[in-house]
Write a protein that holds these residues in place. Structure first.
Motif, PDB file in Angstrom:
ATOM      1  N   LEU A  66      23.539 -47.649 -47.787  1.00  0.00           N
ATOM      2  CA  LEU A  66      23.844 -48.962 -47.211  1.00  0.00           C
ATOM      3  C   LEU A  66      23.728 -48.941 -45.693  1.00  0.00           C
ATOM      4  CD1 LEU A  66      26.932 -49.997 -49.384  1.00  0.00           C
ATOM      5  CD2 LEU A  66      24.590 -50.857 -49.581  1.00  0.00           C
ATOM      6  N   SER A  67      24.181 -47.832 -45.093  1.00  0.00           N
ATOM      7  CA  SER A  67      24.097 -47.713 -43.634  1.00  0.00           C
ATOM      8  C   SER A  67      22.649 -47.670 -43.166  1.00  0.00           C
ATOM      9  CB  SER A  67      24.833 -46.445 -43.179  1.00  0.00           C
ATOM     10  OG  SER A  67      26.197 -46.499 -43.510  1.00  0.00           O
ATOM     11  N   GLU A  68      21.830 -46.924 -43.895  1.00  0.00           N
ATOM     12  CA  GLU A  68      20.432 -46.759 -43.494  1.00  0.00           C
ATOM     13  C   GLU A  68      19.637 -48.054 -43.644  1.00  0.00           C
ATOM     14  OE1 GLU A  68      16.459 -44.117 -44.710  1.00  0.00           O
ATOM     15  OE2 GLU A  68      18.397 -43.695 -45.644  1.00  0.00           O
ATOM     16  N   HIS A  69      19.906 -48.800 -44.691  1.00  0.00           N
ATOM     17  CA  HIS A  69      19.072 -49.959 -45.013  1.00  0.00           C
ATOM     18  C   HIS A  69      19.630 -51.289 -44.502  1.00  0.00           C
ATOM     19  CE1 HIS A  69      16.105 -47.886 -47.520  1.00  0.00           C
ATOM     20  NE2 HIS A  69      17.107 -47.157 -47.971  1.00  0.00           N
ATOM     21  N   TYR A  70      20.954 -51.385 -44.381  1.00  0.00           N
ATOM     22  CA  TYR A  70      21.535 -52.695 -44.123  1.00  0.00           C
ATOM     23  C   TYR A  70      22.526 -52.736 -42.960  1.00  0.00           C
ATOM     24  CZ  TYR A  70      19.452 -53.786 -48.633  1.00  0.00           C
ATOM     25  OH  TYR A  70      18.565 -53.962 -49.658  1.00  0.00           O
ATOM     26  N   ASP A  71      22.569 -51.702 -42.157  1.00  0.00           N
ATOM     27  CA  ASP A  71      23.521 -51.663 -41.044  1.00  0.00           C
ATOM     28  C   ASP A  71      22.766 -51.672 -39.720  1.00  0.00           C
ATOM     29  OD1 ASP A  71      25.760 -51.438 -39.484  1.00  0.00           O
ATOM     30  OD2 ASP A  71      26.158 -49.333 -39.952  1.00  0.00           O
ATOM     31  N   LYS A  72      22.102 -52.779 -39.442  1.00  0.00           N
ATOM     32  CA  LYS A  72      21.283 -52.878 -38.232  1.00  0.00           C
ATOM     33  C   LYS A  72      22.128 -52.815 -36.965  1.00  0.00           C
ATOM     34  CE  LYS A  72      17.676 -55.612 -40.511  1.00  0.00           C
ATOM     35  NZ  LYS A  72      16.939 -56.921 -40.522  1.00  0.00           N
ATOM     36  N   GLU A  73      23.403 -53.193 -37.063  1.00  0.00           N
ATOM     37  CA  GLU A  73      24.281 -53.201 -35.888  1.00  0.00           C
ATOM     38  C   GLU A  73      25.031 -51.888 -35.718  1.00  0.00           C
ATOM     39  OE1 GLU A  73      26.840 -56.545 -36.325  1.00  0.00           O
ATOM     40  OE2 GLU A  73      25.206 -57.997 -36.397  1.00  0.00           O
ATOM     41  N   ASN A  74      24.716 -50.896 -36.557  1.00  0.00           N
ATOM     42  CA  ASN A  74      25.395 -49.597 -36.496  1.00  0.00           C
ATOM     43  C   ASN A  74      26.915 -49.745 -36.572  1.00  0.00           C
ATOM     44  OD1 ASN A  74      22.705 -49.098 -34.589  1.00  0.00           O
ATOM     45  ND2 ASN A  74      23.208 -47.393 -35.955  1.00  0.00           N
ATOM     46  N   LYS A  75      27.364 -50.568 -37.500  1.00  0.00           N
ATOM     47  CA  LYS A  75      28.798 -50.778 -37.673  1.00  0.00           C
ATOM     48  C   LYS A  75      29.463 -49.597 -38.360  1.00  0.00           C
ATOM     49  CE  LYS A  75      30.245 -54.895 -38.863  1.00  0.00           C
ATOM     50  NZ  LYS A  75      30.393 -56.173 -39.611  1.00  0.00           N
ATOM     51  N   LEU A  76      28.704 -48.870 -39.202  1.00  0.00           N
ATOM     52  CA  LEU A  76      29.305 -47.772 -39.955  1.00  0.00           C
ATOM     53  C   LEU A  76      28.905 -46.389 -39.463  1.00  0.00           C
ATOM     54  CD1 LEU A  76      29.229 -49.008 -43.660  1.00  0.00           C
ATOM     55  CD2 LEU A  76      31.035 -49.201 -41.947  1.00  0.00           C
ATOM     56  N   ILE A  77      27.711 -46.281 -38.901  1.00  0.00           N
ATOM     57  CA  ILE A  77      27.269 -44.995 -38.351  1.00  0.00           C
ATOM     58  C   ILE A  77      26.813 -45.241 -36.918  1.00  0.00           C
ATOM     59  CG2 ILE A  77      25.641 -43.082 -38.503  1.00  0.00           C
ATOM     60  CD1 ILE A  77      25.586 -43.317 -41.439  1.00  0.00           C
ATOM     61  N   PRO A  78      27.504 -44.632 -35.942  1.00  0.00           N
ATOM     62  CA  PRO A  78      27.147 -44.865 -34.532  1.00  0.00           C
ATOM     63  C   PRO A  78      25.705 -44.471 -34.232  1.00  0.00           C
ATOM     64  CG  PRO A  78      29.267 -43.746 -34.719  1.00  0.00           C
ATOM     65  CD  PRO A  78      28.654 -43.728 -36.084  1.00  0.00           C
ATOM     66  N   LYS A  79      25.143 -45.100 -33.237  1.00  0.00           N
ATOM     67  CA  LYS A  79      23.775 -44.806 -32.827  1.00  0.00           C
ATOM     68  C   LYS A  79      23.684 -43.450 -32.126  1.00  0.00           C
ATOM     69  CE  LYS A  79      21.345 -48.456 -31.754  1.00  0.00           C
ATOM     70  NZ  LYS A  79      20.738 -49.611 -31.012  1.00  0.00           N
ATOM     71  N   ASP A  80      24.725 -43.095 -31.353  1.00  0.00           N
ATOM     72  CA  ASP A  80      24.749 -41.812 -30.655  1.00  0.00           C
ATOM     73  C   ASP A  80      24.669 -40.662 -31.662  1.00  0.00           C
ATOM     74  OD1 ASP A  80      25.614 -40.233 -28.019  1.00  0.00           O
ATOM     75  OD2 ASP A  80      26.814 -39.457 -29.695  1.00  0.00           O
ATOM     76  N   ALA A  81      23.786 -39.698 -31.404  1.00  0.00           N
ATOM     77  CA  ALA A  81      23.523 -38.621 -32.369  1.00  0.00           C
ATOM     78  C   ALA A  81      24.765 -37.772 -32.655  1.00  0.00           C
ATOM     79  CB  ALA A  81      22.392 -37.737 -31.862  1.00  0.00           C
ATOM     80  N   LYS A  82      25.552 -37.466 -31.626  1.00  0.00           N
ATOM     81  CA  LYS A  82      26.740 -36.639 -31.837  1.00  0.00           C
ATOM     82  C   LYS A  82      27.810 -37.387 -32.631  1.00  0.00           C
ATOM     83  CE  LYS A  82      26.162 -33.637 -27.811  1.00  0.00           C
ATOM     84  NZ  LYS A  82      26.729 -33.202 -26.499  1.00  0.00           N
ATOM     85  N   LEU A  83      27.999 -38.658 -32.276  1.00  0.00           N
ATOM     86  CA  LEU A  83      28.987 -39.459 -33.009  1.00  0.00           C
ATOM     87  C   LEU A  83      28.527 -39.686 -34.448  1.00  0.00           C
ATOM     88  CD1 LEU A  83      30.030 -42.127 -30.347  1.00  0.00           C
ATOM     89  CD2 LEU A  83      31.275 -40.067 -31.048  1.00  0.00           C
ATOM     90  N   ARG A  84      27.231 -39.843 -34.619  1.00  0.00           N
ATOM     91  CA  ARG A  84      26.682 -39.991 -35.976  1.00  0.00           C
ATOM     92  C   ARG A  84      27.004 -38.752 -36.801  1.00  0.00           C
ATOM     93  NH1 ARG A  84      22.353 -42.670 -38.541  1.00  0.00           N
ATOM     94  NH2 ARG A  84      21.423 -41.451 -40.223  1.00  0.00           N
ATOM     95  N   SER A  85      26.797 -37.591 -36.216  1.00  0.00           N
ATOM     96  CA  SER A  85      27.102 -36.341 -36.913  1.00  0.00           C
ATOM     97  C   SER A  85      28.583 -36.249 -37.249  1.00  0.00           C
ATOM     98  CB  SER A  85      26.687 -35.141 -36.056  1.00  0.00           C
ATOM     99  OG  SER A  85      27.063 -33.926 -36.681  1.00  0.00           O
ATOM    100  N   GLU A  86      29.440 -36.644 -36.315  1.00  0.00           N
ATOM    101  CA  GLU A  86      30.877 -36.592 -36.560  1.00  0.00           C
ATOM    102  C   GLU A  86      31.267 -37.500 -37.725  1.00  0.00           C
ATOM    103  OE1 GLU A  86      33.276 -37.306 -33.146  1.00  0.00           O
ATOM    104  OE2 GLU A  86      32.348 -35.717 -31.957  1.00  0.00           O
ATOM    105  N   ALA A  87      30.694 -38.698 -37.767  1.00  0.00           N
ATOM    106  CA  ALA A  87      31.007 -39.626 -38.853  1.00  0.00           C
ATOM    107  C   ALA A  87      30.614 -39.033 -40.203  1.00  0.00           C
ATOM    108  CB  ALA A  87      30.301 -40.961 -38.629  1.00  0.00           C
ATOM    109  N   ILE A  88      29.431 -38.417 -40.251  1.00  0.00           N
ATOM    110  CA  ILE A  88      28.975 -37.804 -41.499  1.00  0.00           C
ATOM    111  C   ILE A  88      29.838 -36.595 -41.850  1.00  0.00           C
ATOM    112  CG2 ILE A  88      27.030 -36.628 -42.615  1.00  0.00           C
ATOM    113  CD1 ILE A  88      25.175 -38.478 -41.000  1.00  0.00           C
ATOM    114  N   GLN A  89      30.292 -35.852 -40.840  1.00  0.00           N
ATOM    115  CA  GLN A  89      31.183 -34.714 -41.110  1.00  0.00           C
ATOM    116  C   GLN A  89      32.469 -35.167 -41.802  1.00  0.00           C
ATOM    117  OE1 GLN A  89      31.740 -32.063 -37.620  1.00  0.00           O
ATOM    118  NE2 GLN A  89      29.833 -32.955 -36.854  1.00  0.00           N
ATOM    119  N   TRP A  90      33.048 -36.280 -41.328  1.00  0.00           N
ATOM    120  CA  TRP A  90      34.279 -36.778 -41.946  1.00  0.00           C
ATOM    121  C   TRP A  90      34.013 -37.339 -43.336  1.00  0.00           C
ATOM    122  CZ3 TRP A  90      38.968 -35.463 -40.674  1.00  0.00           C
ATOM    123  CH2 TRP A  90      39.196 -34.993 -39.373  1.00  0.00           C
ATOM    124  N   LEU A  91      32.823 -37.889 -43.564  1.00  0.00           N
ATOM    125  CA  LEU A  91      32.445 -38.309 -44.908  1.00  0.00           C
ATOM    126  C   LEU A  91      32.415 -37.093 -45.839  1.00  0.00           C
ATOM    127  CD1 LEU A  91      31.311 -40.292 -47.041  1.00  0.00           C
ATOM    128  CD2 LEU A  91      29.035 -39.863 -46.073  1.00  0.00           C
TER     129      LEU A  91
END
Length: 238
Positions: free
Chosen positions: A79-104
């Motif tokens: 859903l994040s990849e296909h429908y989250d154009k505003e980056n509401k669920l996964i931050p655009k910043d690469a490090k923050l993106r990694s952190e979000a996935i780590q907590w997932l």
């Protein structure tokens, strides 16, 4: 990608709530199919074509060639990849993106399995096994303490926004009190839960496919015990 046309197959469990909350938070239209565990519908041939593991949740994206996705973490990423154009669920910043996935992954590999087993041994196992109860409840407490430490002087787990970290963990941690875990021992987590509960998408998603009875059960242990007994019967059959 065209306008979303998604069917959500779910039940009112923490894993199911993760996806309904995400869909509400992203403001995505979706059709709802409530799976009947009592009828073992998740094991029927038609559903196994959607999720060969016979579990919920699952989605079918009709706007993407009837593409089926199972496993709640994979659905959140899809859903994040296909429908989250505003980056509401996964931050655009690469490090923050990694952190979000780590907590997932923390939720998928830790909170979900441990709290799920704690709930099973406490509520549904045909016999009480003290070692199993202690093992899983104590590990659940340890994992919640990890979140407690993370939230020191923080509003959210990653950066300054709600992410898939919150979406994946909220309903699991919200249900901890039903397993006898005293949330007053985790003030940062409790404040975080309260903060998320005030967001409309979280409160709406928690009531899919049916009105959540968690708060009711917390306030009325007798009614909770009756519902648990009824549920245990069809869990044993399944």
């Amino acid at each position: 990608m065209s306008t979303p046309d998604i069917t959500l197959y779910t039940v009112g469990t923490p894993n199911g709530h993760k996806i309904s909350i995400a869909l509400e938070y992203l403001n995505l239209p979706y059709k709802l199919h409530a799976i009947s565990f009592a009828k073992n519908e998740q094991k029927e041939e038609w559903f196994l074509k959607i999720n060969p593991n016979g579990r919920i949740p699952a989605i079918v994206d009709h706007s993407n060639g009837d593409f089926a996705v199972f496993e709640s973490g994979a659905i959140l990423l899809y859903l994040s990849e296909h429908y989250d154009k505003e980056n509401k669920l996964i931050p655009k910043d690469a490090k923050l993106r990694s952190e979000a996935i780590q907590w997932l992954m923390f939720q998928m590999g830790g909170i979900g399995p441990m709290m799920g087993q704690a709930h099973h041994f406490l509520k549904y196992a045909p016999e009480k096994i003290p070692y199993g109860i202690k093992r899983y409840v104590e590990e659940s407490k340890r994992l919640i303490s990890v979140i407690e430490s993370r939230l020191v002087n923080k509003q959210f787990l990653v950066g300054e926004q709600v992410t898939i970290a919150e979406i994946s963990l909220y309903s699991w941690v919200f249900s901890a009190v039903s397993d006898g875990i005293d949330m007053s021992n985790y003030p940062n987590v409790q404040a975080w839960l309260n903060r998320l509960s005030s967001i409309e998408a979280f409160s709406k998603g928690l009531n899919v496919p049916d009105m959540s009875r968690m708060q009711e059960f917390i306030k009325d242990p007798e009614n909770s015990a009756k519902a648990i007994k009824e549920t245990a019967e069809w869990i044993a059959k399944a």
